[in-house]
Design a protein around this motif. Structure first.
Motif, PDB file in Angstrom:
ATOM      1  N   ASN A  44     -30.547   2.934  44.662  1.00  7.00           N
ATOM      2  CA  ASN A  44     -29.130   3.237  44.352  1.00  7.00           C
ATOM      3  C   ASN A  44     -27.995   2.397  44.529  1.00  7.00           C
ATOM      4  O   ASN A  44     -26.870   2.463  44.019  1.00  7.00           O
ATOM      5  N   GLU A  45     -28.441   1.109  45.175  1.00  9.80           N
ATOM      6  CA  GLU A  45     -27.521   0.136  45.593  1.00  9.80           C
ATOM      7  C   GLU A  45     -26.624  -0.114  44.306  1.00  9.80           C
ATOM      8  O   GLU A  45     -27.050  -0.438  43.196  1.00  9.80           O
ATOM      9  N   THR A  46     -25.411  -0.850  44.815  1.00  8.53           N
ATOM     10  CA  THR A  46     -24.889  -1.640  43.530  1.00  8.53           C
ATOM     11  C   THR A  46     -25.475  -2.912  43.377  1.00  8.53           C
ATOM     12  O   THR A  46     -25.907  -3.516  44.548  1.00  8.53           O
ATOM     13  N   THR A  47     -25.443  -3.350  42.480  1.00  7.65           N
ATOM     14  CA  THR A  47     -26.000  -4.761  42.182  1.00  7.65           C
ATOM     15  C   THR A  47     -25.008  -5.539  41.199  1.00  7.65           C
ATOM     16  O   THR A  47     -23.975  -5.183  40.714  1.00  7.65           O
ATOM     17  N   LEU A  48     -25.286  -6.930  41.477  1.00  5.07           N
ATOM     18  CA  LEU A  48     -24.495  -7.746  40.567  1.00  5.07           C
ATOM     19  C   LEU A  48     -25.013  -7.985  39.264  1.00  5.07           C
ATOM     20  O   LEU A  48     -26.176  -7.693  39.081  1.00  5.07           O
ATOM     21  N   LEU A  49     -24.135  -8.182  38.284  1.00  8.05           N
ATOM     22  CA  LEU A  49     -24.376  -8.305  36.960  1.00  8.05           C
ATOM     23  C   LEU A  49     -24.717  -9.776  36.569  1.00  8.05           C
ATOM     24  O   LEU A  49     -23.671 -10.624  36.479  1.00  8.05           O
ATOM     25  N   PRO A  50     -25.825 -10.166  36.139  1.00 12.74           N
ATOM     26  CA  PRO A  50     -25.967 -11.836  36.178  1.00 12.74           C
ATOM     27  C   PRO A  50     -25.614 -12.124  34.739  1.00 12.74           C
ATOM     28  O   PRO A  50     -25.544 -11.388  33.653  1.00 12.74           O
ATOM     29  N   PRO A  51     -25.046 -13.324  34.683  1.00 15.50           N
ATOM     30  CA  PRO A  51     -24.393 -13.609  33.046  1.00 15.50           C
ATOM     31  C   PRO A  51     -25.591 -14.201  32.438  1.00 15.50           C
ATOM     32  O   PRO A  51     -26.466 -14.787  32.919  1.00 15.50           O
ATOM     33  N   VAL A  52     -25.576 -13.836  31.131  1.00 15.11           N
ATOM     34  CA  VAL A  52     -26.695 -14.007  30.281  1.00 15.11           C
ATOM     35  C   VAL A  52     -26.174 -14.773  28.891  1.00 15.11           C
ATOM     36  O   VAL A  52     -24.898 -14.791  28.572  1.00 15.11           O
ATOM     37  N   ASP A  53     -27.074 -15.523  28.462  1.00 13.93           N
ATOM     38  CA  ASP A  53     -26.759 -15.944  26.889  1.00 13.93           C
ATOM     39  C   ASP A  53     -28.070 -15.561  26.076  1.00 13.93           C
ATOM     40  O   ASP A  53     -29.020 -15.396  26.614  1.00 13.93           O
ATOM     41  N   VAL A  54     -27.786 -14.874  24.984  1.00 14.49           N
ATOM     42  CA  VAL A  54     -28.766 -14.420  24.061  1.00 14.49           C
ATOM     43  C   VAL A  54     -28.503 -14.978  22.801  1.00 14.49           C
ATOM     44  O   VAL A  54     -27.426 -14.888  22.316  1.00 14.49           O
ATOM     45  N   ILE A  55     -29.591 -15.611  22.364  1.00 15.91           N
ATOM     46  CA  ILE A  55     -29.653 -16.450  21.074  1.00 15.91           C
ATOM     47  C   ILE A  55     -30.614 -15.853  20.158  1.00 15.91           C
ATOM     48  O   ILE A  55     -31.806 -15.953  20.804  1.00 15.91           O
ATOM     49  N   GLU A  56     -30.450 -15.663  18.843  1.00 14.43           N
ATOM     50  CA  GLU A  56     -31.482 -15.232  18.107  1.00 14.43           C
ATOM     51  C   GLU A  56     -31.737 -16.179  16.900  1.00 14.43           C
ATOM     52  O   GLU A  56     -30.871 -16.676  16.368  1.00 14.43           O
ATOM     53  N   ASP A  57     -32.732 -16.348  16.667  1.00 16.42           N
ATOM     54  CA  ASP A  57     -33.389 -17.398  15.325  1.00 16.42           C
ATOM     55  C   ASP A  57     -34.355 -16.691  14.583  1.00 16.42           C
ATOM     56  O   ASP A  57     -34.852 -15.493  14.911  1.00 16.42           O
ATOM     57  N   ALA A  58     -34.864 -17.223  13.394  1.00 17.59           N
ATOM     58  CA  ALA A  58     -35.794 -16.359  12.635  1.00 17.59           C
ATOM     59  C   ALA A  58     -36.998 -15.969  13.571  1.00 17.59           C
ATOM     60  O   ALA A  58     -37.267 -14.787  13.190  1.00 17.59           O
ATOM     61  N   GLY A  59     -37.445 -16.493  14.438  1.00 13.51           N
ATOM     62  CA  GLY A  59     -38.715 -16.028  15.036  1.00 13.51           C
ATOM     63  C   GLY A  59     -38.568 -15.411  16.251  1.00 13.51           C
ATOM     64  O   GLY A  59     -39.661 -14.434  16.478  1.00 13.51           O
ATOM     65  N   GLY A  60     -37.375 -14.945  16.681  1.00 15.00           N
ATOM     66  CA  GLY A  60     -37.265 -14.120  17.723  1.00 15.00           C
ATOM     67  C   GLY A  60     -36.047 -14.442  18.600  1.00 15.00           C
ATOM     68  O   GLY A  60     -34.990 -15.033  18.058  1.00 15.00           O
ATOM     69  N   ILE A  61     -35.853 -13.919  19.906  1.00 13.75           N
ATOM     70  CA  ILE A  61     -34.592 -13.854  20.569  1.00 13.75           C
ATOM     71  C   ILE A  61     -35.107 -14.562  21.736  1.00 13.75           C
ATOM     72  O   ILE A  61     -36.116 -14.444  22.408  1.00 13.75           O
ATOM     73  N   THR A  62     -33.933 -15.641  22.204  1.00 11.46           N
ATOM     74  CA  THR A  62     -34.209 -16.146  23.631  1.00 11.46           C
ATOM     75  C   THR A  62     -32.991 -15.577  24.507  1.00 11.46           C
ATOM     76  O   THR A  62     -31.979 -15.583  24.009  1.00 11.46           O
ATOM     77  N   LEU A  63     -33.444 -15.296  25.529  1.00 14.69           N
ATOM     78  CA  LEU A  63     -32.392 -14.731  26.634  1.00 14.69           C
ATOM     79  C   LEU A  63     -32.596 -15.782  27.827  1.00 14.69           C
ATOM     80  O   LEU A  63     -33.802 -16.108  28.412  1.00 14.69           O
ATOM     81  N   TYR A  64     -31.360 -16.231  28.182  1.00 17.43           N
ATOM     82  CA  TYR A  64     -31.301 -17.129  29.534  1.00 17.43           C
ATOM     83  C   TYR A  64     -30.356 -16.032  30.540  1.00 17.43           C
ATOM     84  O   TYR A  64     -29.288 -15.392  30.118  1.00 17.43           O
ATOM     85  N   ALA A  65     -30.732 -16.082  31.901  1.00 16.82           N
ATOM     86  CA  ALA A  65     -30.105 -15.278  32.774  1.00 16.82           C
ATOM     87  C   ALA A  65     -29.777 -16.196  33.958  1.00 16.82           C
ATOM     88  O   ALA A  65     -30.901 -16.821  34.457  1.00 16.82           O
ATOM     89  N   ASP A  66     -28.742 -16.167  34.600  1.00 13.54           N
ATOM     90  CA  ASP A  66     -28.474 -16.845  35.769  1.00 13.54           C
ATOM     91  C   ASP A  66     -28.683 -16.167  37.034  1.00 13.54           C
ATOM     92  O   ASP A  66     -28.204 -15.103  37.229  1.00 13.54           O
TER      93      ASP A  66
END
Lengths: 126, 143
Positions: free
Chosen positions: A16-38
């Motif tokens: 139940n504890e509160t959490t930090l929201l990590p910043p992400v980048d989401v990039i989509e190309d023809a083959g799929g999605i790439t997600l980066y998270a710090d």
């Protein structure tokens, strides 16, 4: 308080504890999605990735080397846990998620399902 | 800093987060450089023997990090490169920091600038600066 109750309580609190929201980048190309998270400060074994139905959950715990008796005087990262949830869309193949975790950066590759891949239709000359 | 996202998420969790961020924003005194939270985020703590600084800089090449202490001011300089966006790809969310960064911390008077240790692990730069021998708490025996 016995040790056992302390453990169960911390387990319940963890959910139940509160959490930090990590910043992400989401990039989509023809083959799929790439997600980066710090996720700085997270060792590999404290990173949990869940794909369930169409939900992707990133859950990670911070583990820093802290000398004994340290008193914090200034904290910008004020919680020891990161969590972020994404809803995947139907054309993504959740079964083929590939993850790389290096120096606190998570890189996820979610390919599009075979049937959703762009296809080039050749036009034949009769 | 508000996060932009195009993915639908739980509304209550979002409200909760908004409230938390507002609180955090009011707790910190605003920086002269505009952002209340720069990159890398810093945590500072101290023991009787040392001052500990944690810089949360994920995905940085440790060779690009420069740590300097001059006149009681600690400076962390570096650069974070992110993977280039391939051609014909679309960016849905873009929240991560990219580029050169610099953060400055004023150190207490009793630190020894010659006894510094710095290590980079799991995306966190940990700097440990010892306090001067003379400044450590000492017990004086009464004769």
């Amino acid at each position: 308080m016995t040790e056992k109750t302390a453990v169960t309580q911390s387990g319940e609190a963890a959910r139940n504890e509160t959490t930090l929201l990590p910043p992400v980048d989401v990039i989509e190309d023809a083959g799929g999605i790439t997600l980066y998270a710090d996720l700085p400060g997270v060792p590999k074994d404290k990173l949990n990735l869940h794909v369930e139905a169409e939900t992707l959950t990133i859950d990670a715990e911070v583990a820093l080397v802290i000398p004994e008796g340290m008193e914090p005087s200034h904290a910008e990262v004020g919680l020891p846990r990161y969590r972020r949830v994404f809803t995947l869309s139907k054309e993504l193949d959740a079964g083929k998620v590939a993850a790389v975790f290096d120096r606190g950066v998570l890189k996820l590759r979610i390919p599009k399902a075979e049937h959703a891949q762009p296809r080039r239709i050749e036009v034949k000359v009769a | 800093m508000p996060y932009r996202t195009v993915f639908p998420r739980d509304l209550f969790a979002d409200l909760d987060r908004l409230q938390r961020e507002m609180q955090q924003a009011f707790d910190l005194s605003p920086s002269i450089r505009g952002l209340t939270r720069g990159f890398p985020a810093l945590n500072v703590g101290g023991t009787s023997k040392s001052v500990e600084i944690y810089a949360f800089a994920p995905g940085v090449d440790p060779a690009s990090l420069e740590v300097q202490i001059e006149k009681g001011v600690l400076t962390v300089v570096g650069e974070r490169r992110v993977d280039e966006v391939p051609e014909k790809a679309s960016v849905h969310i873009d929240e991560r920091f990219a580029g050169r960064f610099r953060r400055v911390v004023t150190l207490p008077d009793d630190v020894d600038a010659n006894a510094v240790e710095a290590g980079y692990r799991d995306g966190v730069l940990h700097i440990s600066i010892a306090r001067k021998e003379a400044a450590k708490p000492r017990r004086i025996t009464v004769q």
